[in-house]
Design a protein around this motif. Structure first.
Motif, PDB file in Angstrom:
ATOM      1  N   ARG A 119       0.868  -1.184   0.000  1.00  0.00           N
ATOM      2  CA  ARG A 119       0.000   0.000   0.000  1.00  0.00           C
ATOM      3  C   ARG A 119       0.898   1.226   0.000  1.00  0.00           C
ATOM      4  N   CYS A 120       0.800   2.044  -1.057  1.00  0.00           N
ATOM      5  CA  CYS A 120       1.647   3.223  -1.207  1.00  0.00           C
ATOM      6  C   CYS A 120       0.787   4.467  -1.003  1.00  0.00           C
ATOM      7  N   SER A 121       1.165   5.277  -0.028  1.00  0.00           N
ATOM      8  CA  SER A 121       0.353   6.428   0.377  1.00  0.00           C
ATOM      9  C   SER A 121       1.030   7.733  -0.013  1.00  0.00           C
ATOM     10  N   PHE A 122       0.253   8.650  -0.581  1.00  0.00           N
ATOM     11  CA  PHE A 122       0.643  10.000  -0.959  1.00  0.00           C
ATOM     12  C   PHE A 122       1.440   9.983  -2.261  1.00  0.00           C
ATOM     13  N   GLY A 123       1.345  11.118  -2.959  1.00  0.00           N
ATOM     14  CA  GLY A 123       1.889  11.224  -4.301  1.00  0.00           C
ATOM     15  C   GLY A 123       3.356  10.886  -4.438  1.00  0.00           C
ATOM     16  N   TRP A 124       4.151  11.226  -3.421  1.00  0.00           N
ATOM     17  CA  TRP A 124       5.588  10.999  -3.533  1.00  0.00           C
ATOM     18  C   TRP A 124       5.936   9.511  -3.535  1.00  0.00           C
ATOM     19  N   SER A 125       5.010   8.657  -3.146  1.00  0.00           N
ATOM     20  CA  SER A 125       5.274   7.213  -3.163  1.00  0.00           C
ATOM     21  C   SER A 125       4.966   6.592  -4.520  1.00  0.00           C
ATOM     22  N   LEU A 126       4.436   7.365  -5.466  1.00  0.00           N
ATOM     23  CA  LEU A 126       4.052   6.815  -6.763  1.00  0.00           C
ATOM     24  C   LEU A 126       5.256   6.285  -7.530  1.00  0.00           C
ATOM     25  N   HIS A 127       6.328   7.034  -7.568  1.00  0.00           N
ATOM     26  CA  HIS A 127       7.504   6.610  -8.333  1.00  0.00           C
ATOM     27  C   HIS A 127       8.065   5.283  -7.797  1.00  0.00           C
ATOM     28  N   PRO A 128       8.292   5.141  -6.487  1.00  0.00           N
ATOM     29  CA  PRO A 128       8.708   3.826  -5.977  1.00  0.00           C
ATOM     30  C   PRO A 128       7.693   2.725  -6.278  1.00  0.00           C
ATOM     31  N   ALA A 129       6.394   3.070  -6.224  1.00  0.00           N
ATOM     32  CA  ALA A 129       5.353   2.075  -6.495  1.00  0.00           C
ATOM     33  C   ALA A 129       5.481   1.531  -7.915  1.00  0.00           C
ATOM     34  N   PHE A 175      -4.582   8.597   5.581  1.00  0.00           N
ATOM     35  CA  PHE A 175      -4.665   8.322   7.018  1.00  0.00           C
ATOM     36  C   PHE A 175      -6.066   7.878   7.443  1.00  0.00           C
ATOM     37  N   GLU A 176      -7.059   8.197   6.617  1.00  0.00           N
ATOM     38  CA  GLU A 176      -8.427   7.849   6.971  1.00  0.00           C
ATOM     39  C   GLU A 176      -8.694   6.352   6.816  1.00  0.00           C
ATOM     40  N   ARG A 177      -7.929   5.705   5.945  1.00  0.00           N
ATOM     41  CA  ARG A 177      -7.979   4.244   5.771  1.00  0.00           C
ATOM     42  C   ARG A 177      -9.328   3.746   5.253  1.00  0.00           C
ATOM     43  N   LEU A 178      -9.981   4.525   4.408  1.00  0.00           N
ATOM     44  CA  LEU A 178     -11.259   4.083   3.855  1.00  0.00           C
ATOM     45  C   LEU A 178     -11.086   2.965   2.827  1.00  0.00           C
ATOM     46  N   ASP A 179      -9.864   2.778   2.318  1.00  0.00           N
ATOM     47  CA  ASP A 179      -9.624   1.721   1.339  1.00  0.00           C
ATOM     48  C   ASP A 179      -9.644   0.329   1.976  1.00  0.00           C
ATOM     49  N   LYS A 180      -9.487   0.246   3.308  1.00  0.00           N
ATOM     50  CA  LYS A 180      -9.570  -1.022   4.045  1.00  0.00           C
ATOM     51  C   LYS A 180      -8.524  -2.045   3.589  1.00  0.00           C
ATOM     52  N   ILE A 181      -7.403  -1.572   3.059  1.00  0.00           N
ATOM     53  CA  ILE A 181      -6.360  -2.466   2.564  1.00  0.00           C
ATOM     54  C   ILE A 181      -5.466  -2.919   3.714  1.00  0.00           C
ATOM     55  N   ARG A 182      -5.216  -4.220   3.771  1.00  0.00           N
ATOM     56  CA  ARG A 182      -4.278  -4.788   4.740  1.00  0.00           C
ATOM     57  C   ARG A 182      -3.109  -5.378   3.946  1.00  0.00           C
ATOM     58  N   ALA A 183      -2.051  -4.595   3.781  1.00  0.00           N
ATOM     59  CA  ALA A 183      -0.923  -4.993   2.940  1.00  0.00           C
ATOM     60  C   ALA A 183       0.255  -5.452   3.803  1.00  0.00           C
ATOM     61  N   GLU A 184       1.086  -6.292   3.199  1.00  0.00           N
ATOM     62  CA  GLU A 184       2.275  -6.782   3.894  1.00  0.00           C
ATOM     63  C   GLU A 184       3.369  -5.714   3.967  1.00  0.00           C
ATOM     64  N   THR A 185       3.340  -4.756   3.042  1.00  0.00           N
ATOM     65  CA  THR A 185       4.317  -3.667   3.025  1.00  0.00           C
ATOM     66  C   THR A 185       3.579  -2.343   2.851  1.00  0.00           C
ATOM     67  N   GLU A 186       4.002  -1.338   3.614  1.00  0.00           N
ATOM     68  CA  GLU A 186       3.420   0.003   3.507  1.00  0.00           C
ATOM     69  C   GLU A 186       4.536   0.994   3.192  1.00  0.00           C
ATOM     70  N   ILE A 187       4.297   1.836   2.185  1.00  0.00           N
ATOM     71  CA  ILE A 187       5.227   2.909   1.834  1.00  0.00           C
ATOM     72  C   ILE A 187       4.468   4.221   1.989  1.00  0.00           C
ATOM     73  N   SER A 188       4.883   5.035   2.942  1.00  0.00           N
ATOM     74  CA  SER A 188       4.162   6.268   3.268  1.00  0.00           C
ATOM     75  C   SER A 188       5.096   7.463   3.106  1.00  0.00           C
ATOM     76  N   PHE A 189       4.758   8.345   2.166  1.00  0.00           N
ATOM     77  CA  PHE A 189       5.563   9.535   1.885  1.00  0.00           C
ATOM     78  C   PHE A 189       4.684  10.787   2.020  1.00  0.00           C
ATOM     79  N   PRO A 190       4.295  11.168   3.252  1.00  0.00           N
ATOM     80  CA  PRO A 190       3.447  12.359   3.405  1.00  0.00           C
ATOM     81  C   PRO A 190       4.208  13.636   3.025  1.00  0.00           C
TER      82      PRO A 190
END
Length: 361
Positions: A56-66, A114-129
């Motif tokens: 689960r990749c959060s925020f725009g800056w995580s798009l390139h790594p994703a 941060f609201e977590r409405l997607d309900k995704i439970r991923a093994e790896t999280e990449i968060s670039f706020p």
């Protein structure tokens, strides 16, 4: 249409290199616009996560790594369920277009990460706020996340502190990779300090990477850091601190900007013994506690700090409060008919002879 057809005739890795060059050139030309981190760092972040079945990749800056992670998994024939989420519809549209151009599967979810409405439970999280992001009272942060920091909606919240609490409260099962500004590693007041306390107490912090300014983000000159968290089941009794400005791990361009080397894996640097304690070492939790739970890499790698410790061992060291009374200054309004005239002084009012002159204020 001709340009799109030309792009689609390329192999997938070459398509991503075309996107890399396009966005990289836009940022270097000050056009900006898209949240796009440097190619070398995006590759290193993807390498930290490669092999995971879900991310689960959060925020725009995580798009390139994703994108790099998705392409690496696709090329290796490894199944990957990848979700990208951001509250900006334009960024979500960009993610969908990039996925289509590369012919890779990405589930794009528009919404506040941060609201977590997607309900995704991923093994790896990449968060670039966003760096230095001050959350508004209207920004929705789950109570569970706030409770982890002992905060309420009325408290001043920063995106970086909430990103830490979000991973602790909402993703205890995941390997987490969090990007944040250097200030969040050492501020001793506010929610940043509380978030660090909870992070260290969780036993999940695996590594702290110190990234020099300009290596990750083109738009800012401030230093940044990356936190690597293990799943809750893998408790850590020591934390690896790495200085990515070291010549072993980076190079300097002709303009002085640091670029991450790609022949040296950050993943290996985290898991293997450091080659030189000048740029990396494992620090025990008790030592971090002694340093006030500050996570600045230079605090533990600096030769100056070691010399200072040796110096202090030769003398009795006391807290300043044990030697003097600390009196908070009081602002006094100007009054022409007052009984006394009080001058405000500063260090600059001390003359070359060492005596205090009459202050002008």
């Amino acid at each position: 249409r001709a340009g799109a057809q030309t792009l689609l005739r390329l192999e997938k890795p070459e398509r991503l290199r075309v996107l890399d060059r396009a966005f990289d050139g836009a940022h270097r030309g000050k056009a900006g616009g898209a949240p796009w981190i440097s190619t070398e760092v995006a590759q290193q972040i993807a390498d930290l996560a490669v092999g995971t079945p879900s991310a689960r990749c959060s925020f725009g800056w995580s798009l390139h790594p994703a994108l790099h992670l998705a392409l690496r998994s696709d090329s290796a024939g490894m199944p990957l369920h990848l979700t990208f989420t951001d509250e900006n519809p334009d960024v979500c549209d960009l993610a969908a277009l990039c996925a289509a151009a590369l012919e890779i599967e990405i589930s794009v979810f528009p919404g506040m990460p941060f609201e977590r409405l997607d309900k995704i439970r991923a093994e790896t999280e990449i968060s670039f706020p966003p760096l230095g992001w001050k959350l508004k009272p209207t920004d929705t942060v789950p109570k569970r996340t706030l409770n982890w920091m002992g905060a309420t909606e009325a408290v001043r919240l920063t995106g970086e502190a909430v990103a830490i609490a979000d991973q602790l409260a909402q993703a205890p099962h995941a390997q987490s990779i969090i990007s944040l500004s250097a200030g969040a590693l050492f501020r001793t007041v506010g929610v940043e300090a509380t978030a660090r306390d909870e992070l260290i107490a969780s036993g999940r912090l695996r590594a702290v990477l110190d990234i020099p300014s300009g290596m990750t983000y083109y738009e800012t000159g401030i230093g940044t850091g990356i936190l690597v968290l293990s799943p809750e089941a893998e408790k850590q009794d020591a934390i690896r601190f790495l200085d990515l400005s070291a010549p072993h791990l980076s190079t300097r361009t002709s303009r002085g900007r640091y670029e991450a080397k790609t022949d040296i894996s950050w993943r290996d640097a985290i898991t293997e013994l450091p080659f030189d304690e000048k740029f990396g070492r494992d620090v025990s939790i008790p030592e971090i506690e002694e340093q006030g739970r500050i996570l600045t890499v230079s605090r533990y790698l600096s030769q100056t700090a070691a010399k200072l410790d040796t110096f202090n061992q030769r003398y009795d060291v006391l807290e300043l409060a044990a030697l003097v009374d600390l009196i908070r200054p009081v602002a006094l309004p100007k009054a022409e008919d007052g009984e006394y005239i009080i001058h405000e002084t500063a260090p600059g009012d001390i003359g070359e002879d060492g005596f205090l002159e009459t202050p002008p204020k």
